[in-house]
Write an enzyme that holds these catalytic residues in place. Structure first.
Site, PDB file in Angstrom:
ATOM      1  N   GLU A 152       0.816  -1.217   0.000  1.00  7.44           N
ATOM      2  CA  GLU A 152       0.000   0.000   0.000  1.00  7.44           C
ATOM      3  C   GLU A 152       0.852   1.270   0.000  1.00  7.44           C
ATOM      4  OE1 GLU A 152      -2.776  -0.616   3.284  1.00  7.44           O
ATOM      5  OE2 GLU A 152      -4.084  -1.754   1.950  1.00  7.44           O
TER       6      GLU A 152
ATOM      7  N   ASP B 130      -8.546  -9.077   4.771  1.00  8.77           N
ATOM      8  CA  ASP B 130      -8.224  -7.882   5.534  1.00  8.77           C
ATOM      9  C   ASP B 130      -9.282  -7.599   6.595  1.00  8.77           C
ATOM     10  OD1 ASP B 130      -7.123  -5.555   6.378  1.00  8.77           O
ATOM     11  OD2 ASP B 130      -7.376  -4.438   4.517  1.00  8.77           O
TER      12      ASP B 130
ATOM     13  N   GLU C   5     -12.866  -1.655  12.215  1.00 10.65           N
ATOM     14  CA  GLU C   5     -12.849  -0.996  10.906  1.00 10.65           C
ATOM     15  C   GLU C   5     -13.990  -1.481  10.009  1.00 10.65           C
ATOM     16  OE1 GLU C   5      -9.154  -1.391   8.810  1.00 10.65           O
ATOM     17  OE2 GLU C   5      -9.991  -0.626   6.941  1.00 10.65           O
TER      18      GLU C   5
HETATM   19  C1  BDP Z   1      -6.286  -1.940   6.060  1.00  8.56           C
HETATM   20  C2  BDP Z   1      -6.610  -0.576   6.557  1.00  8.56           C
HETATM   21  C3  BDP Z   1      -5.489   0.391   6.394  1.00  8.56           C
HETATM   22  C4  BDP Z   1      -4.212  -0.192   6.958  1.00  8.56           C
HETATM   23  C5  BDP Z   1      -3.937  -1.537   6.318  1.00  8.56           C
HETATM   24  C6  BDP Z   1      -2.799  -2.280   6.981  1.00  8.56           C
HETATM   25  O1  BDP Z   1      -7.733  -0.111   5.840  1.00  8.56           O
HETATM   26  O2  BDP Z   1      -5.833   1.581   7.040  1.00  8.56           O
HETATM   27  O3  BDP Z   1      -3.133   0.646   6.743  1.00  8.56           O
HETATM   28  O4  BDP Z   1      -5.049  -2.377   6.469  1.00  8.56           O
HETATM   29  O5  BDP Z   1      -3.091  -3.145   7.780  1.00  8.56           O
HETATM   30  O6  BDP Z   1      -7.218  -2.794   6.640  1.00  8.56           O
HETATM   31  O7  BDP Z   1      -1.648  -1.995   6.701  1.00  8.56           O
END
Ligand code: BDP
Length: 717
Positions: free
Chosen positions: A321, A395, A423
């Site tokens: 990401e 996730d 979340e």
């Molecule tokens: C996702 C979240 C994000 C996190 C990412 C992570 O939306 O905010 O940065 O995972 O775990 O679930 O790195």
């Protein structure tokens, strides 16, 4: 005529009357004090049952704590606070064991504990473990909390207070406890500007600006809460790490926090950005194999340990990401992790290297990518590296099968990452108790070494004989007065700590403990609260993602439903990529005819999940594209079953609210009102979820919404 009271009975009844008055005073004065949730599960409410209270008071009439370490001072204060609150007494602090004494200490700090000669048993329990026993001691009946370390004594003291909170007998205690997992961490996704990624309870607790000069006193209550449930580490900053956290001024701030947390046994860790040698170090590269980079990390580790001698280590999100990583230089995750691990090793620190990666060049199915990248690296990580894996391969969804990396990397220490903050589970509005979700994960059988190779055994190191072990929960705390934004979200913080300490506890037992400590000791109230909590996760799954469905959440916020969402940035951030709704049916085909994700698991799981019939219904749409007319076990068509689940989930939120309404007067009015307001919103939003999702899928199934009259129309979008 009644005989005149003897002086003795008079004295006793006078004392009783006084105590009753005091309790009455608390009883009336207490609700006047706003119940704002600040005290969490450490409320120490008065024991109203007189017989029990007298029995407790007799068993705990004096406190003998010979050690003088900061941790022992803290445990003494905590015991005093707890006994004052629950029993209205201030036991004498003494150096001698008398009738009804509570003796707390280590063989090293307390000659009285040393005299018990429990060394062998204590050494089997390790430094965090403890014995909690009632026994005759030099002719007196005493209670003893003993451990090899002051921290173990603190954990044992909290255990004793928990027993009192749960109104259990102290008569013949024979308790031996030790944690099954060594590192029990909260990962705070807190940014340096005070915001919290995926935080729904206000701003960061750390208050970076006034640090290091001023540590917010609230930190001490955070630390107490953590210690009370055995949490022994905190990663202070977001995994999307600002490299500046590793600069001198921030390290000094972190050191001040570490100083405050230390006596409570909470060690500080930091999220490290692998690009730091370039961004803050001024080097031309951050290649982990470059000697200058290696040197930079070594010097950085030395600097950190000068300031924080018990620093835990680094948590790293790399190559994911948008975060930089070793891949930027053609290196592997193992090469990246080991570079940091070598810098920390001389100081005893560890690296928690996250496996949350999903490079779309690796596989067309996002959930297969982490396994494909990490499994070939098994055995290549240094001994002080953990690969930190989220519970599921996607996730933090309301329901996923366990991540196939658990069971696939026998030569690597694996840490689990759970998400305490909600979340994708209704933020701090929906009441969802996560204990059952985590238990489902911990009890999952990986079959790595045949039946019984549960995730919990992978994690605690026992399956492969790893010496160290770790579990992390993404924290749900913030600076809201009630810490978590919803009185029931506190239960998830609590359950994370308790299950990290002992994954074999049942979700129900943990919920019951929490409910008694947090809400009331009335059995009626506790049983209603329990029934709300225990059903809440399944209810949430039903009205959001039933039958193994995924990918229906709105973009970015992940709160409201948006099953048709298309994210132009990435295909695998789009809802349709996951739910695959079409004229034929719904769900992602991960069988051998599809993406073949089933074969990332050990037998017999692929056989079970590859075929529609044996596949458990809760994973149906995770592994299969199911036709709308498919006959379910219930005899209903798949479409009817889908409608039923959405409808059932929404209905159950109403039942939950009714149950809560019947608790009016049984719990304090302040928190009752807060929960009532949140449930009202949850009921509305559950109906919205049901309507929005069913209408969207109906556009493909072209079938009537079963039971439509029962719900359509109330809150249709
Ligand atoms: C996702 C979240 C994000 C996190 C990412 C992570 O939306 O905010 O940065 O995972 O775990 O679930 O790195």
């Amino acid at each position: 005529m009644k005989p005149p009271a003897s002086p003795k009975t008079l004295g006793l009844s006078f004392r009783r009357a006084l105590l009753a008055l005091c309790l009455l005073g608390w009883g009336t004065a207490f609700p006047a004090r706003a119940e704002d949730g600040y005290r969490l599960w450490l409320r120490y409410e008065p024991v109203r049952d007189e017989t029990l209270r007298d029995a407790y008071s007799r068993s705990l009439s004096s406190l003998v704590v010979q050690g003088r370490s900061p941790t022992e001072r803290i445990l003494l204060e905590e015991l005093q606070r707890g006994l004052k609150g629950m029993l209205g007494i201030s036991p004498r602090v003494s150096e001698k064991v008398l009738e009804g004494s509570l003796l707390v200490g280590t063989p090293g700090t307390s000659p009285l504990v040393a005299g018990l000669k429990w060394d062998k048993e204590l050494s089997q329990l390790g430094k965090d473990g403890y014995l909690l026993r009632t026994l005759p001691f030099q002719g007196h009946r005493a209670t003893v909390v003993a451990s090899l370390s002051p921290l173990g004594c603190l954990y044992g003291s909290f255990h004793l207070l928990r027993l009192l909170g749960a109104r259990q007998s102290l008569d013949s205690l024979q308790i031996a406890e030790k944690p099954r997992i060594q590192r029990r961490l909260l990962d705070h996704w807190d940014n340096l500007d005070g915001t919290i990624e995926r935080g729904y309870a206000g701003k960061s607790l750390w208050k970076w600006n006034p640090l290091p000069g001023r540590v917010d006193p609230r930190i001490l209550d955070y630390a107490r809460a953590c210690a009370s449930i055995g949490i022994n580490g905190a990663v202070l900053n977001n995994v999307n790490a600002d490299p500046r956290v590793l600069t001198g001024p921030y390290l000094e701030k972190a050191a001040a926090l570490a100083g405050a947390l230390r006596p409570y046994g909470v060690r500080v860790y930091l999220s490290a950005n692998t690009g730091a040698p370039k961004v803050i170090g001024g080097l031309p590269t951050a290649d982990p194999l470059d000697p200058a980079v290696e040197k930079w990390w070594k010097e950085k580790a030395d600097e950190i340990y000068r300031l924080i001698p018990d620093f835990g280590g680094f948590l790293v999100k790399a190559g994911s990401e948008g975060q930089p990583g070793p891949q930027d230089y053609g290196r592997t995750h193992a090469q990246g992790a080991d570079c940091l691990a070598r810098a920390l090793a001389p100081h005893g620190g560890v690296v928690m290297w996250r496996a949350f990666v999903y490079d779309d060049a690796v596989d067309a199915d996002r959930i297969k990518r982490a396994y494909k990248e990490f499994k070939p690296l098994d055995g290549k990580f240094d001994a002080n590296v953990f690969v930190q894996v989220k519970n599921g391969p996607l996730d933090f969804q309301p329901r996923e099968p366990f991540h196939p990396l658990f069971g696939a990397m026998p030569h690597t220490q694996l840490a689990a990452e759970l998400q305490v903050t909600q979340e994708c589970l209704g933020h701090s509005t929906h009441l969802v108790y996560l204990g059952p979700l985590w238990k489902e994960f911990l009890d999952s059988d990986t079959f790595e070494k045949g039946p019984g190779s549960t995730v919990a055994r992978v994690l605690d190191g026992s399956l492969e004989g790893h010496p160290d072990s770790a579990i992390a929960g993404v924290a749900n705390t913030g600076d809201d007065r009630d810490w978590c934004g919803h009185p029931f979200a506190q239960a998830n913080w609590y359950a994370f700590g308790r299950l990290a300490w002992d994954p074999s506890l049942s979700a129900q037992a943990v919920a019951e403990e929490w409910a008694r400590l947090t809400w009331s000791d009335s059995p009626q109230a506790v049983s209603k609260i329990l029934s709300m909590m225990m059903g809440s996760r399944e209810t949430y799954v039903d009205y959001t993602t039933p039958l193994g469905l995924n990918g229906v959440f709105e973009k970015d916020l992940h709160y409201a439903p948006d099953p048709g969402m298309v994210d132009p940035r990435r295909l695998d951030w789009s809802a349709a990529y996951y739910n695959r709704a079409d004229e034929k049916g719904l769900g992602f085909d991960r069988t051998r005819h599809g993406s073949d994700a089933v074969d990332q698991y050990h037998p017999p799981l692929p056989g079970r999940w590859n075929n529609l019939k044996p596949c458990p219904e809760e994973y149906l749409l995770w592994f299969h594209h199911v036709s709308w007319g498919y006959r379910m076990k219930s005899g209903r068509t798949f479409w009817e079953e889908l409608c039923l689940r959405y409808g059932r989930g929404a209905l159950e939120t109403r039942e939950m609210k009714q149950q809560w309404e019947s608790l009016r007067g049984l719990v304090d009015g302040d928190r009752w009102q807060v929960v009532e307001g949140k449930l009202e919103q949850q009921v509305k939003e559950a109906a919205l979820w049901r309507d929005k999702c069913l209408h969207y899928f109906q556009g493909f199934s072209h079938r009537p919404i079963a039971g439509e009259t029962a719900w359509i129309g109330e809150n249709s979008p």
